[in-house]
Design an enzyme around this catalytic site. Structure first.
Site, short mmCIF file in Angstrom:
data_model
loop_
_atom_site.label_atom_id
_atom_site.label_comp_id
_atom_site.label_asym_id
_atom_site.label_seq_id
_atom_site.Cartn_x
_atom_site.Cartn_y
_atom_site.Cartn_z
N TYR A 170 5.72 53.07 122.87
CA TYR A 170 4.93 54.19 123.73
C TYR A 170 3.74 53.93 124.10
O TYR A 170 3.24 53.97 125.33
CB TYR A 170 4.69 55.51 122.76
CG TYR A 170 6.21 55.89 121.98
CD1 TYR A 170 7.40 56.00 122.97
CD2 TYR A 170 6.44 56.35 120.85
CE1 TYR A 170 8.44 56.40 122.58
CE2 TYR A 170 7.56 57.03 120.38
CZ TYR A 170 8.72 56.92 121.17
OH TYR A 170 9.88 57.24 120.61
C1 LIG Z 1 11.36 52.67 118.47
C2 LIG Z 1 12.61 52.12 118.83
C3 LIG Z 1 13.60 52.91 119.76
C4 LIG Z 1 12.13 50.97 120.00
O1 LIG Z 1 13.38 50.36 120.61
P1 LIG Z 1 13.33 48.66 120.53
O2 LIG Z 1 14.64 48.26 121.55
O3 LIG Z 1 13.69 48.28 119.11
O4 LIG Z 1 12.35 48.45 121.04
P2 LIG Z 1 11.82 47.45 122.45
O5 LIG Z 1 12.72 46.71 122.86
O6 LIG Z 1 11.24 48.27 123.49
O7 LIG Z 1 10.45 46.49 121.83
C5 LIG Z 1 10.64 45.94 120.52
C6 LIG Z 1 10.16 44.49 120.73
O8 LIG Z 1 10.57 43.80 121.82
C7 LIG Z 1 9.52 43.00 122.26
N1 LIG Z 1 8.99 43.49 123.76
C8 LIG Z 1 9.55 44.60 124.33
N2 LIG Z 1 8.99 44.70 125.71
C9 LIG Z 1 8.35 43.74 125.60
C10 LIG Z 1 7.18 43.39 126.62
N3 LIG Z 1 7.18 44.09 127.81
N4 LIG Z 1 6.38 42.45 126.37
C11 LIG Z 1 6.54 41.70 125.17
N5 LIG Z 1 7.39 42.02 124.24
C12 LIG Z 1 8.15 43.09 124.33
C13 LIG Z 1 8.31 43.23 121.41
O9 LIG Z 1 8.31 42.25 120.36
C14 LIG Z 1 8.89 44.56 120.66
O10 LIG Z 1 8.69 44.37 119.39
P3 LIG Z 1 7.40 45.01 118.58
O11 LIG Z 1 7.22 46.34 119.19
O12 LIG Z 1 7.69 45.33 117.14
O13 LIG Z 1 6.26 44.06 119.00
C15 LIG Z 1 13.64 51.38 117.89
O14 LIG Z 1 13.06 50.52 117.27
C16 LIG Z 1 14.21 52.37 116.96
O15 LIG Z 1 14.99 53.16 116.99
N6 LIG Z 1 13.28 52.55 115.65
C17 LIG Z 1 13.61 53.50 114.60
C18 LIG Z 1 13.79 54.86 115.07
C19 LIG Z 1 12.48 55.49 115.95
O16 LIG Z 1 11.23 54.93 115.38
N7 LIG Z 1 12.64 56.17 116.72
C20 LIG Z 1 11.37 56.60 117.71
C21 LIG Z 1 11.30 58.04 116.77
S1 LIG Z 1 10.20 58.97 117.77
#
Ligand SMILES: CC(C)(COP(=O)(O)OP(=O)(O)OC[C@H]1O[C@@H](n2cnc3c(N)ncnc32)[C@H](O)[C@@H]1OP(=O)(O)O)[C@@H](O)C(=O)NCCC(=O)NCCS
Length: 200
Positions: A170
């Site tokens: 976010y």
């Molecule tokens: C929160 C959630 C939806 C995020 O989805 P995701 O696919 O894992 O996350 P993203 O791909 O966008 O980002 C994750 C990783 O990709 C990498 N990444 C993504 N976009 C990037 C960018 N533009 N530049 C560099 N690294 C990036 C990062 O390493 C990042 O890891 P980090 O954030 O731990 O450093 C997911 O982790 C999840 O379901 N979590 C549990 C449930 C939850 O918390 N839901 C939200 C409740 S409000």
């Protein structure tokens, strides 16, 4: 004979209301697993998610795993889900955020301005096996693409130092604080409410 094998990869697609109805328990399984909630939570959530589908401005996206030929179809496993709808005063979440903003010192005019024209990002979840590959970001991009609302709002649990993937996602997308350490009625956990002007 050479057998071509394409490793499964997730593809983010828009889900119609019927798509999500068909996959409701699959999507709820992703939600319960991603959030670490106890099994059975999906049964409480199913009627709520079904009702949300009927709300004005509802939109959903999901990530489906391709098969060995690289295609997706109705039987492709769902590994991530995100949805939301247009916010409105009669909604529970809207009323809660309104009260939270007032308690936090926002003026009536500021509250009206922020809550008049927004898309609520209600759920964003990626199965733990598929996290960390930008699916969260790709889903939010697609979910918010072309929306006519002025901004997107969401709530997320508070965590120490904003140190989890949801917070990093976010913040990376430019969401800023509306209310912090807010407790919704019926849930003792503190949440943050965040906002981002649209388009992303
Ligand atoms: C929160 C959630 C939806 C995020 O989805 P995701 O696919 O894992 O996350 P993203 O791909 O966008 O980002 C994750 C990783 O990709 C990498 N990444 C993504 N976009 C990037 C960018 N533009 N530049 C560099 N690294 C990036 C990062 O390493 C990042 O890891 P980090 O954030 O731990 O450093 C997911 O982790 C999840 O379901 N979590 C549990 C449930 C939850 O918390 N839901 C939200 C409740 S409000």
């Amino acid at each position: 004979m050479v057998v071509e094998f394409t490793p499964a990869r997730p593809v983010v697609v828009e889900l119609s209301a019927q798509d999500l109805r068909n996959r409701l328990y699959e999507a709820l399984d992703v939600y319960v697993t991603a959030m670490g909630y106890p099994r059975g939570t999906e049964h409480h959530r199913a009627p709520m998610w079904s009702e949300h589908i009927t709300r004005p401005g509802w939109r959903a996206v999901g990530a489906l795993l391709t098969d060995t030929s690289g295609s997706i179809g109705p039987d492709s496993p769902l590994v991530a889900i995100a949805y939301g709808y247009r916010g409105a005063p009669q909604q529970w979440w809207h009323a809660q955020v309104h009260a939270g903003m007032r308690k936090a010192g926002w003026s009536d005019a500021e509250i009206r301005d922020l809550l008049t024209d927004y898309f609520e990002v209600t759920e964003v979840h990626v199965h733990p096996d598929a996290q960390g590959h930008r699916l969260g970001q790709t889903m939010l991009d697609k979910l918010l693409d072309g929306r006519t609302e002025r901004r997107a709002l969401l709530s997320t649990p508070e965590v120490a130092d904003e140190d989890n993937r949801a917070w990093r996602l976010y913040r990376r997308l430019g969401f800023t604080d509306v209310v912090r350490d807010f407790t919704f009625a019926g849930d003792s956990r503190p949440f943050a409410v965040l906002s981002r002007d649209l388009p992303l």
